[in-house]
Scaffold this motif. Structure first.
Motif, PDB file in Angstrom:
ATOM      1  N   PRO A  95     -41.654  26.757  29.919  1.00 15.33           N
ATOM      2  CA  PRO A  95     -40.762  26.338  31.008  1.00 15.33           C
ATOM      3  C   PRO A  95     -41.500  26.361  32.341  1.00 15.33           C
ATOM      4  O   PRO A  95     -42.552  26.999  32.483  1.00 15.33           O
ATOM      5  N   GLY A  96     -40.947  25.670  33.319  1.00 17.83           N
ATOM      6  CA  GLY A  96     -41.563  25.693  34.639  1.00 17.83           C
ATOM      7  C   GLY A  96     -40.963  24.656  35.565  1.00 17.83           C
ATOM      8  O   GLY A  96     -40.056  23.909  35.206  1.00 17.83           O
ATOM      9  N   LYS A  97     -41.491  24.618  36.781  1.00 21.83           N
ATOM     10  CA  LYS A  97     -41.048  23.669  37.811  1.00 21.83           C
ATOM     11  C   LYS A  97     -41.988  22.477  37.856  1.00 21.83           C
ATOM     12  O   LYS A  97     -43.176  22.607  37.556  1.00 21.83           O
ATOM     13  N   CYS A  98     -41.420  21.348  38.255  1.00 21.13           N
ATOM     14  CA  CYS A  98     -42.169  20.094  38.204  1.00 21.13           C
ATOM     15  C   CYS A  98     -41.948  19.291  39.481  1.00 21.13           C
ATOM     16  O   CYS A  98     -40.870  19.341  40.081  1.00 21.13           O
ATOM     17  N   MET A  99     -42.972  18.559  39.874  1.00 22.53           N
ATOM     18  CA  MET A  99     -42.889  17.633  40.995  1.00 22.53           C
ATOM     19  C   MET A  99     -43.442  16.292  40.525  1.00 22.53           C
ATOM     20  O   MET A  99     -44.351  16.245  39.689  1.00 22.53           O
ATOM     21  N   ARG A 100     -42.907  15.197  41.036  1.00 21.69           N
ATOM     22  CA  ARG A 100     -43.323  13.894  40.533  1.00 21.69           C
ATOM     23  C   ARG A 100     -44.234  13.165  41.516  1.00 21.69           C
ATOM     24  O   ARG A 100     -44.224  13.429  42.722  1.00 21.69           O
ATOM     25  N   ASP A 101     -44.999  12.215  40.947  1.00 20.39           N
ATOM     26  CA  ASP A 101     -45.834  11.318  41.743  1.00 20.39           C
ATOM     27  C   ASP A 101     -45.301   9.910  41.547  1.00 20.39           C
ATOM     28  O   ASP A 101     -45.353   9.353  40.440  1.00 20.39           O
ATOM     29  N   THR A 102     -44.791   9.317  42.628  1.00 12.95           N
ATOM     30  CA  THR A 102     -44.290   7.941  42.564  1.00 12.95           C
ATOM     31  C   THR A 102     -45.314   6.930  43.074  1.00 12.95           C
ATOM     32  O   THR A 102     -45.136   5.730  42.886  1.00 12.95           O
ATOM     33  N   THR A 103     -46.384   7.416  43.729  1.00 18.65           N
ATOM     34  CA  THR A 103     -47.412   6.496  44.226  1.00 18.65           C
ATOM     35  C   THR A 103     -48.349   6.053  43.109  1.00 18.65           C
ATOM     36  O   THR A 103     -48.955   4.990  43.190  1.00 18.65           O
ATOM     37  N   LEU A 104     -48.493   6.911  42.091  1.00 17.12           N
ATOM     38  CA  LEU A 104     -49.249   6.563  40.888  1.00 17.12           C
ATOM     39  C   LEU A 104     -50.694   6.184  41.191  1.00 17.12           C
ATOM     40  O   LEU A 104     -51.205   5.139  40.774  1.00 17.12           O
ATOM     41  N   THR A 105     -51.353   7.082  41.902  1.00 24.00           N
ATOM     42  CA  THR A 105     -52.795   6.961  42.098  1.00 24.00           C
ATOM     43  C   THR A 105     -53.442   8.266  41.670  1.00 24.00           C
ATOM     44  O   THR A 105     -52.829   9.337  41.765  1.00 24.00           O
ATOM     45  N   ALA A 124     -53.762  15.466  44.415  1.00 24.33           N
ATOM     46  CA  ALA A 124     -53.282  16.191  45.596  1.00 24.33           C
ATOM     47  C   ALA A 124     -51.978  16.929  45.282  1.00 24.33           C
ATOM     48  O   ALA A 124     -51.771  18.071  45.730  1.00 24.33           O
ATOM     49  N   ILE A 125     -51.086  16.307  44.530  1.00 24.92           N
ATOM     50  CA  ILE A 125     -49.836  16.967  44.151  1.00 24.92           C
ATOM     51  C   ILE A 125     -50.126  18.138  43.220  1.00 24.92           C
ATOM     52  O   ILE A 125     -49.488  19.195  43.313  1.00 24.92           O
ATOM     53  N   ILE A 126     -51.099  17.966  42.321  1.00 27.87           N
ATOM     54  CA  ILE A 126     -51.502  19.077  41.450  1.00 27.87           C
ATOM     55  C   ILE A 126     -52.004  20.248  42.280  1.00 27.87           C
ATOM     56  O   ILE A 126     -51.662  21.411  42.026  1.00 27.87           O
ATOM     57  N   ASP A 127     -52.808  19.969  43.311  1.00 25.77           N
ATOM     58  CA  ASP A 127     -53.308  21.040  44.182  1.00 25.77           C
ATOM     59  C   ASP A 127     -52.153  21.749  44.878  1.00 25.77           C
ATOM     60  O   ASP A 127     -52.144  22.982  44.993  1.00 25.77           O
ATOM     61  N   PHE A 128     -51.197  20.975  45.360  1.00 29.68           N
ATOM     62  CA  PHE A 128     -50.018  21.567  45.998  1.00 29.68           C
ATOM     63  C   PHE A 128     -49.218  22.382  44.988  1.00 29.68           C
ATOM     64  O   PHE A 128     -48.794  23.510  45.269  1.00 29.68           O
ATOM     65  N   GLU A 146     -45.369  15.060  37.208  1.00 25.29           N
ATOM     66  CA  GLU A 146     -44.934  13.928  36.393  1.00 25.29           C
ATOM     67  C   GLU A 146     -45.389  12.615  37.016  1.00 25.29           C
ATOM     68  O   GLU A 146     -45.257  12.411  38.226  1.00 25.29           O
ATOM     69  N   LEU A 147     -45.925  11.733  36.192  1.00 22.77           N
ATOM     70  CA  LEU A 147     -46.176  10.353  36.606  1.00 22.77           C
ATOM     71  C   LEU A 147     -44.912   9.567  36.332  1.00 22.77           C
ATOM     72  O   LEU A 147     -44.483   9.432  35.181  1.00 22.77           O
ATOM     73  N   ASP A 178     -39.438  14.304  47.784  1.00 23.16           N
ATOM     74  CA  ASP A 178     -40.380  14.790  48.783  1.00 23.16           C
ATOM     75  C   ASP A 178     -41.825  14.659  48.317  1.00 23.16           C
ATOM     76  O   ASP A 178     -42.121  14.474  47.137  1.00 23.16           O
ATOM     77  N   LYS A 179     -42.725  14.812  49.283  1.00 20.62           N
ATOM     78  CA  LYS A 179     -44.161  14.775  49.040  1.00 20.62           C
ATOM     79  C   LYS A 179     -44.773  16.051  49.606  1.00 20.62           C
ATOM     80  O   LYS A 179     -44.192  16.692  50.498  1.00 20.62           O
ATOM     81  N   PRO A 180     -45.958  16.430  49.130  1.00 19.44           N
ATOM     82  CA  PRO A 180     -46.606  17.622  49.696  1.00 19.44           C
ATOM     83  C   PRO A 180     -46.776  17.546  51.205  1.00 19.44           C
ATOM     84  O   PRO A 180     -46.714  18.569  51.895  1.00 19.44           O
ATOM     85  N   THR A 181     -46.967  16.346  51.738  1.00 16.97           N
ATOM     86  CA  THR A 181     -47.161  16.208  53.182  1.00 16.97           C
ATOM     87  C   THR A 181     -45.880  16.486  53.969  1.00 16.97           C
ATOM     88  O   THR A 181     -45.936  16.662  55.193  1.00 16.97           O
ATOM     89  N   ASP A 182     -44.723  16.529  53.286  1.00 20.89           N
ATOM     90  CA  ASP A 182     -43.478  16.883  53.971  1.00 20.89           C
ATOM     91  C   ASP A 182     -43.414  18.369  54.298  1.00 20.89           C
ATOM     92  O   ASP A 182     -42.631  18.788  55.157  1.00 20.89           O
ATOM     93  N   TYR A 183     -44.208  19.152  53.612  1.00 20.76           N
ATOM     94  CA  TYR A 183     -44.218  20.600  53.807  1.00 20.76           C
ATOM     95  C   TYR A 183     -44.982  20.944  55.083  1.00 20.76           C
ATOM     96  O   TYR A 183     -46.160  20.603  55.231  1.00 20.76           O
TER      97      TYR A 183
END
Length: 653
Positions: free
Chosen positions: A310-320, A326-330, A340-341, A523-528
């Motif tokens: 189990p765990g928390k997840c964040m998605r990438d909608t830009t798909l690069t 960068a999202i993985i680093d965050f 998630e892609l 949201d995106k990491p840059t929103d933080y």
């Protein structure tokens, strides 16, 4: 599938204590069954025309008046009782993960064997738990028995007069409090009802693997009191509506549904899903007792579920590749476990030309994303539309396992008829063979199958934060949809379209149970911008050892406390009106000291989120004063100061 030996071994691992006693007795047309604590009573009766019926009481108050049972065509009356037996079961089992670690499983069971005047047998099984009641049908194997083709199931839920329910329709509907007699057809389940006698219940479905989904509709005709003399004309009735109208945009046939889902076939020896009523004295009891649906499913069949994380997840909608990394680093610094892609990584989702075996997004290198994620201990999840999953499933699952993918989010999955239910069940099983976690989206709602296959991590079937629901809606969910179990609510935080405060969103990470919890959906990491309260998202787990509902009023407010290890996390959400709540901490271990990290709405804070953070010492005698803004909330992390607390002390907490 496991061999019989491995299956038995897994069952023995999951069951800590099991005691069963069976009593066989002669045929009778009237039987009474009581729960182990005596508070739930189920009665079976055969009406004068041979119609099977049942009623349910809780604390000596009527929950269901005598309600008809059977199937169309021509299998609703003309029955006689051949034999009946009772059984007692006492036990508990441990989950791979859940809203509670240890689950009590205690019930008394009544089995009634019937024969129809057509000569065909039917077996009814009733269970009375302390938490509620359940029933199911079985079509026994007999010499020369043929398949049973049914056009409708006629399980009735006849409720006492002046009963209200929280009606919801379609995949991601809103809730409406209505009188039962005013309900529209095809209401979703679980259905929470409140009684004039002050009690509450949830009508639900459990253990549905290859049967049409259950919806609830008003009966097509007024009950005839001469046919069912135990039913008064003041009762209000709902009846099972199998399948219903598909709520997604691309039905399996490619055509409008038009009620085709009602028909299904059962083979000799097969059983229907359980029809369940969870009972409680207050709304929060329903959430605390929702493990009843898990109890009605088969035990764990996976030999080694250690790969299920189990765990928390964040998605990438830009798909690069760069942005995913960068999202993985965050994620690695923010307490997340997965990235998630999202839709589009393999190009079109067209039913004929879409192909999910190949990356078609320019600049996207999944091998590199997986490699980088492994370095950071962050797993990759892929979105796959149902159109491709239904056509390429076996090839995709094997391929994704080779790629190092940890899980899939399946979108626009079809629901309704038995064929769709069977496809979902087979998909869960095949995903487990390839060590893939699943998040099933759109109309599917859980019926407890995650007990058997815990790689089914979460599902949608909810109006979540992609719709920016109202605070009133959020305050309804703990007592309605969440009775069925995990829901992918997709918590948001920075988006300006939120209809709640930010502290309310923090609290939803506790209130909304999802072992695979999507955080910061839009949201995106840059929103933080280093807002201090994001610490709560970092610390909050997604699975729990214990769950308590401290207080709540449907649609108005809810306070949910959950324990993980020695620490507790509390989510408090408020509806439309400002209020002050008292939150007693008497569930904390007596004699232990804790630090309460409180994340609350505070207009004086000089951040755009307006969430203040404070820490204070607390213990089990403390009572927190919680002032709540309209649509506001408060999140609390109660950190144990017991550095070396023993496992036995933690278990008592």
């Amino acid at each position: 599938m496991l061999t019989s030996y491995r299956r038995c071994f897994a069952i023995l691992l999951g069951a800590l204590t099991v005691v069963s006693l069976v009593f066989i007795r002669g045929a009778t047309a009237d039987d009474e069954l009581k729960s182990p604590d005596g508070n739930v009573v189920v009665r079976f009766a055969l009406q004068e025309d041979g119609e099977p019926s049942y009623e349910v009481e809780y604390l000596s108050k009527s929950m269901l008046v005598f309600s008809g049972l059977g199937f169309e065509p021509d299998f609703t009356s003309g029955f006689s009782v051949i034999s009946s037996s009772t059984q007692e079961h006492e036990g508990q089992w441990s989950q791979v993960y859940g809203e509670r670690k240890t689950v009590p499983d205690n019930y008394h069971e009544l089995t009634v064997n019937l024969r129809n005047n057509s000569g065909r047998p039917l077996q009814l099984t009733f269970r009375a738990y302390n938490e509620g009641a359940a029933l199911r049908y079985t079509f026994p194997k007999t010499d020369g028995a043929s398949d049973f083709n049914l056009t409708a199931e006629k399980t009735e839920f006849r409720l006492p007069a002046n009963t209200w329910g929280y009606e919801e329709h379609a995949t991601e509907g809103e809730y409406k409090r209505s009188r039962i007699e005013d309900f529209q057809p095809q209401c979703e389940r679980p259905l929470t009802v409140e009684y004039a006698n002050g009690l509450f219940a949830s009508i639900a479905e459990a253990d549905n693997e290859r049967y049409p989904r259950m919806l609830l509709s008003p009966p097509s005709a007024v009950t005839d009191p001469q046919k069912s003399p135990n039913v008064t004309d003041t009762s209000c009735t709902l009846v099972t509506a199998l399948g219903g109208t598909t709520s997604n945009t691309v039905p399996r046939s490619g055509l409008a549904d038009n009620g085709r889902n009602a028909r299904t076939t059962l083979h000799p020896g097969e059983s229907t899903p359980w029809r369940v009523i969870v009972v409680g004295q207050k709304p929060g009891d329903l959430l605390e007792r929702n493990y009843l649906l898990l109890n009605l499913n088969s035990p764990l069949v996976l030999n080694d579920p250690a790969w299920i994380k189990p765990g928390k997840c964040m998605r990438d909608t830009t798909l690069t590749t760069a942005n995913s990394k960068a999202i993985i680093d965050f994620a690695a610094t923010a307490g997340l476990s997965y990235v998630e892609l999202d839709d589009g990584w393999y190009g079109t989702i067209d039913a004929r030309t879409g192909d999910a075996t190949t990356v078609r997004r320019p600049g996207l290198d999944i091998d590199e994303i997986v490699r980088h994620g492994n370095e950071k201990n962050i797993g990759l999840i892929l979105y796959v539309d149902w159109r491709q999953a239904s056509r390429q499933r076996d090839e995709l699952f094997s391929l994704y396992e080779k790629w190092g993918v940890k899980g899939l989010k399946l979108g626009f999955v079809q629901v309704g008829p038995a064929t769709d239910t069977a496809w979902i069940t087979e998909t869960i099983q095949k995903a487990a063979e390839h060590h893939l976690l699943l998040n099933i989206h759109d109309g599917y709602r859980p019926t407890g199958y995650s007990r058997t296959y815990p790689n089914l991590m979460t599902v949608e079937g909810i109006r979540g934060n992609e719709h920016f629901p109202t605070a009133e809606h959020n305050c309804t969910l703990p007592f309605t949809r969440y009775i069925a179990g995990a829901a992918d609510y997709t918590v948001c935080y920075y988006d300006h379209r939120l209809q709640t405060t930010h502290a309310h969103q923090l609290a939803m990470a506790v209130v909304s149970y999802s072992p695979l919890q999507w955080i910061m959906w839009y949201d995106k990491p840059t929103d933080y911008h280093h807002e201090p309260e994001i610490e709560f998202f970092q610390k909050v787990p997604t699975v729990w050892d214990k769950t308590k509902v401290i207080n709540g009023d449907i649609g108005k407010y809810a306070t949910v406390a959950r324990r993980s290890g020695n620490d507790w996390f509390i989510g408090i959400i408020n509806g439309n009106e400002a209020r002050d709540l008292k939150v007693p901490l008497d569930f904390l271990t007596k004699g232990e000291n804790y630090s309460a990290h409180i994340y609350a709405d505070d207009d004086s804070v000089e951040t755009r989120t307006k969430v203040g953070v404070q820490t204070q010492p607390v213990n089990g005698q403390a009572v927190l004063d919680v002032p709540l803004q309209p649509s506001g909330g408060e999140a609390i992390w109660i950190e144990s100061q017991a550095v070396h607390q023993s496992p036995s002390a933690a278990a008592k907490n």
